[in-house]
Design a protein around this motif. Structure first.
Motif, PDB file in Angstrom:
ATOM      1  N   THR A  31       0.816  -1.201   0.000  1.00 10.58           N
ATOM      2  CA  THR A  31       0.000   0.000   0.000  1.00 10.58           C
ATOM      3  C   THR A  31       0.855   1.258   0.000  1.00 10.58           C
ATOM      4  O   THR A  31       2.016   1.254   0.427  1.00 10.58           O
ATOM      5  CB  THR A  31      -0.928   0.043   1.234  1.00 10.58           C
ATOM      6  N   LEU A  32       0.249   2.336  -0.474  1.00 13.55           N
ATOM      7  CA  LEU A  32       0.807   3.676  -0.370  1.00 13.55           C
ATOM      8  C   LEU A  32      -0.196   4.529   0.386  1.00 13.55           C
ATOM      9  O   LEU A  32      -1.406   4.372   0.221  1.00 13.55           O
ATOM     10  CB  LEU A  32       1.041   4.285  -1.759  1.00 13.55           C
ATOM     11  N   GLY A  33       0.288   5.436   1.213  1.00 12.64           N
ATOM     12  CA  GLY A  33      -0.599   6.348   1.927  1.00 12.64           C
ATOM     13  C   GLY A  33      -0.760   7.650   1.159  1.00 12.64           C
ATOM     14  O   GLY A  33       0.182   8.138   0.534  1.00 12.64           O
ATOM     15  N   LEU A  34      -1.963   8.217   1.196  1.00 11.87           N
ATOM     16  CA  LEU A  34      -2.244   9.504   0.563  1.00 11.87           C
ATOM     17  C   LEU A  34      -3.058  10.351   1.535  1.00 11.87           C
ATOM     18  O   LEU A  34      -4.144   9.956   1.946  1.00 11.87           O
ATOM     19  CB  LEU A  34      -3.015   9.313  -0.741  1.00 11.87           C
ATOM     20  N   VAL A  35      -2.534  11.513   1.902  1.00 17.82           N
ATOM     21  CA  VAL A  35      -3.240  12.443   2.786  1.00 17.82           C
ATOM     22  C   VAL A  35      -3.556  13.706   1.997  1.00 17.82           C
ATOM     23  O   VAL A  35      -2.646  14.370   1.479  1.00 17.82           O
ATOM     24  CB  VAL A  35      -2.401  12.804   4.025  1.00 17.82           C
ATOM     25  N   ASN A  70      -8.072  11.947   4.971  1.00 17.31           N
ATOM     26  CA  ASN A  70      -8.559  13.308   4.779  1.00 17.31           C
ATOM     27  C   ASN A  70      -8.179  14.138   6.007  1.00 17.31           C
ATOM     28  O   ASN A  70      -8.776  13.981   7.078  1.00 17.31           O
ATOM     29  CB  ASN A  70     -10.085  13.289   4.599  1.00 17.31           C
ATOM     30  N   SER A  71      -7.191  15.021   5.865  1.00 20.99           N
ATOM     31  CA  SER A  71      -6.757  15.831   7.010  1.00 20.99           C
ATOM     32  C   SER A  71      -7.797  16.873   7.383  1.00 20.99           C
ATOM     33  O   SER A  71      -7.807  17.372   8.507  1.00 20.99           O
ATOM     34  CB  SER A  71      -5.426  16.524   6.714  1.00 20.99           C
ATOM     35  N   ASP A  72      -8.656  17.235   6.428  1.00 18.18           N
ATOM     36  CA  ASP A  72      -9.686  18.252   6.648  1.00 18.18           C
ATOM     37  C   ASP A  72      -9.062  19.561   7.127  1.00 18.18           C
ATOM     38  O   ASP A  72      -9.656  20.290   7.930  1.00 18.18           O
ATOM     39  CB  ASP A  72     -10.728  17.753   7.647  1.00 18.18           C
ATOM     40  N   ARG A 123      -5.168  16.096  12.840  1.00 19.41           N
ATOM     41  CA  ARG A 123      -5.688  14.991  12.034  1.00 19.41           C
ATOM     42  C   ARG A 123      -4.644  14.558  10.999  1.00 19.41           C
ATOM     43  O   ARG A 123      -4.479  13.362  10.734  1.00 19.41           O
ATOM     44  CB  ARG A 123      -6.980  15.426  11.350  1.00 19.41           C
ATOM     45  N   GLU A 124      -3.952  15.514  10.419  1.00 18.59           N
ATOM     46  CA  GLU A 124      -2.872  15.198   9.485  1.00 18.59           C
ATOM     47  C   GLU A 124      -1.801  14.351  10.170  1.00 18.59           C
ATOM     48  O   GLU A 124      -1.342  13.336   9.636  1.00 18.59           O
ATOM     49  CB  GLU A 124      -2.272  16.502   8.958  1.00 18.59           C
ATOM     50  N   ALA A 125      -1.400  14.747  11.374  1.00 20.42           N
ATOM     51  CA  ALA A 125      -0.375  14.011  12.119  1.00 20.42           C
ATOM     52  C   ALA A 125      -0.851  12.601  12.456  1.00 20.42           C
ATOM     53  O   ALA A 125      -0.070  11.637  12.407  1.00 20.42           O
ATOM     54  CB  ALA A 125      -0.015  14.769  13.390  1.00 20.42           C
ATOM     55  N   ALA A 126      -2.129  12.465  12.795  1.00 21.53           N
ATOM     56  CA  ALA A 126      -2.672  11.146  13.135  1.00 21.53           C
ATOM     57  C   ALA A 126      -2.607  10.206  11.935  1.00 21.53           C
ATOM     58  O   ALA A 126      -2.296   9.015  12.087  1.00 21.53           O
ATOM     59  CB  ALA A 126      -4.112  11.281  13.624  1.00 21.53           C
ATOM     60  N   TYR A 127      -2.878  10.731  10.745  1.00 16.90           N
ATOM     61  CA  TYR A 127      -2.802   9.880   9.558  1.00 16.90           C
ATOM     62  C   TYR A 127      -1.358   9.489   9.252  1.00 16.90           C
ATOM     63  O   TYR A 127      -1.095   8.358   8.822  1.00 16.90           O
ATOM     64  CB  TYR A 127      -3.431  10.584   8.361  1.00 16.90           C
ATOM     65  N   MET A 128      -0.425  10.398   9.461  1.00 18.78           N
ATOM     66  CA  MET A 128       0.971  10.037   9.238  1.00 18.78           C
ATOM     67  C   MET A 128       1.398   8.925  10.190  1.00 18.78           C
ATOM     68  O   MET A 128       2.099   7.987   9.799  1.00 18.78           O
ATOM     69  CB  MET A 128       1.866  11.272   9.387  1.00 18.78           C
ATOM     70  N   ASP A 129       0.954   9.011  11.444  1.00 19.78           N
ATOM     71  CA  ASP A 129       1.240   7.944  12.404  1.00 19.78           C
ATOM     72  C   ASP A 129       0.614   6.624  11.953  1.00 19.78           C
ATOM     73  O   ASP A 129       1.262   5.568  11.973  1.00 19.78           O
ATOM     74  CB  ASP A 129       0.690   8.309  13.787  1.00 19.78           C
ATOM     75  N   ILE A 139      -0.547  20.693   5.260  1.00 19.21           N
ATOM     76  CA  ILE A 139      -1.185  21.933   5.696  1.00 19.21           C
ATOM     77  C   ILE A 139      -0.135  23.003   5.969  1.00 19.21           C
ATOM     78  O   ILE A 139      -0.199  24.116   5.479  1.00 19.21           O
ATOM     79  CB  ILE A 139      -2.025  21.701   6.955  1.00 19.21           C
ATOM     80  N   GLY A 140       0.828  22.667   6.785  1.00 27.76           N
ATOM     81  CA  GLY A 140       1.830  23.642   7.176  1.00 27.76           C
ATOM     82  C   GLY A 140       3.233  23.107   7.005  1.00 27.76           C
ATOM     83  O   GLY A 140       3.534  22.381   6.061  1.00 27.76           O
ATOM     84  N   ASP A 141       4.099  23.429   7.953  1.00 28.41           N
ATOM     85  CA  ASP A 141       5.501  23.016   7.888  1.00 28.41           C
ATOM     86  C   ASP A 141       5.651  21.652   8.566  1.00 28.41           C
ATOM     87  O   ASP A 141       5.765  21.552   9.789  1.00 28.41           O
ATOM     88  CB  ASP A 141       6.376  24.064   8.571  1.00 28.41           C
TER      89      ASP A 141
END
Length: 338
Positions: free
Chosen positions: A55-59, A90-92, A97-103, A118-120
């Motif tokens: 699999t590949l992850g996509l955020v 979906n980081s929304d 939420r973005e960090a949770a998906y990366m984890d 989203i940011g840095d």
């Protein structure tokens, strides 16, 4: 299963993982035994042995935005050709939420990560790569950081949109969209400002809000309708097509604004719905599916380089946007290209 097919356990393993090493008759016999016994492969166990999944992850920033849906579809189609699947997050537009998906995707041992950040997040992405998960930025330029990226020149896109409105005779322009903390939105505004600076006597009002949704566009449209006619803009550049659709909805409710004769309008992304709005919407087109496909290509190249222990030269691919002219921006009512 091996007993049912009359073969050794190693032969069953080869059929599942290296079928080219097994004679065709033997392979078919093993597959028949698998079907008869209702065997389901334990992919989680296979991932633990191999160290990586298929699999590949996509955020993405907003999965409800058709632009990101098309990006995801392009990525999915390209990954499928390599026998891989896409896990979509979906980081929304929320940092936590973005960090949770990366984890989560690292825990799932994805082969690599595609992300529209989203940011840095570059320090976090560097740590991911150090632990074996390479990353490609999607719809965001790497800007000097050691990552591959696939993006569109949003500054050029903003310049295209506003230059067109000025050519149509608009002089009181408005940029509608936000938040400006989203780099893509800020770049589109930057391009708009450049176009305005090239034409003395033209003004640009920035009407920023908290999201790039139909609701936000409709709310801004209502604000414009509450102004005296002489204080309304005569041209609007919406930061994306969803915002433009919301504006069109607001203007249509009381039939108080004739688009394009009272207010000309250009959106961004050229989603499928843009040509089907009550007034067909002019828009800056991005090659959304191609962005997804190219991002997967770059990611797989880096994955292979890491596996082989070879150096990898990161690439920043920037596509040029295209202005698609429809009725919403034609003050004179002439038909544009579609």
């Amino acid at each position: 299963m091996a007993e049912r097919a009359g073969v050794a356990l190693g032969t069953v393993s080869n059929v599942l993982n290296r079928p080219e090493k097994v004679a065709e008759a033997t392979r078919l016999r093993v597959l028949q035994a698998i079907e008869e016994l209702g065997f389901v492969r334990n992919d989680a166990a296979r991932q633990l042995r191999a160290g990586r999944s298929r699999t590949l992850g996509l955020v993405v920033l907003d999965v409800s935005n058709p632009f990101f849906t098309d990006v995801a579809r392009g990525a999915e189609d390209r990954a499928a050709k390599e026998g891989l699947s896409i896990l979509l997050g979906n980081s929304d537009e929320a940092v936590r939420r973005e960090a949770a998906y990366m984890d989560l995707f690292e825990e799932q041992r994805v082969q690599g990560l595609l992300i529209s950040p989203i940011g840095d997040v570059f320090a976090r992405l560097e740590r991911l790569r150090e632990r074996g998960t390479p990353t490609v930025l999607v719809d965001r330029l790497a800007q000097g950081h050691p990552f591959s990226s696939v993006s569109v020149d949003d500054v050029a896109g903003g310049h295209l949109a506003v230059s067109h409105l000025i050519e149509q005779g608009c002089r009181r322009l408005a940029f509608v969209g936000g938040p400006l903390t989203i780099l893509q939105v800020a770049d589109r505004l930057k391009g708009a400002n450049r176009a305005v600076a090239e034409h003395p006597g033209v003004t640009l009002e920035v009407m920023s809000h908290t999201g790039l949704t139909v609701h936000n566009g409709r709310a801004t449209g209502e604000i414009i309708l509450n102004r005296p006619v002489t204080e309304r803009p005569d041209g609007i550049f919406a930061a994306n097509d969803l915002v433009a659709v919301g504006l069109l909805q607001a203007f249509a409710v009381l039939n108080a604004v004739d688009v394009p004769h009272d207010i000309a309008m250009v959106g961004y992304d050229d989603i499928d719905f843009a040509s089907a709005t009550v007034v067909p919407l002019s828009s800056v087109r991005q090659p959304s599916a191609l962005i997804g496909q190219t991002a997967v290509d770059l990611l797989l190249q880096e994955v292979e380089a890491m596996r082989a222990g070879l150096p990898f030269e990161h690439q920043q691919i920037v596509y040029q946007p295209e202005l698609v002219i429809r009725e919403s921006s034609l003050h004179q009512g002439a038909l544009g290209n579609d």
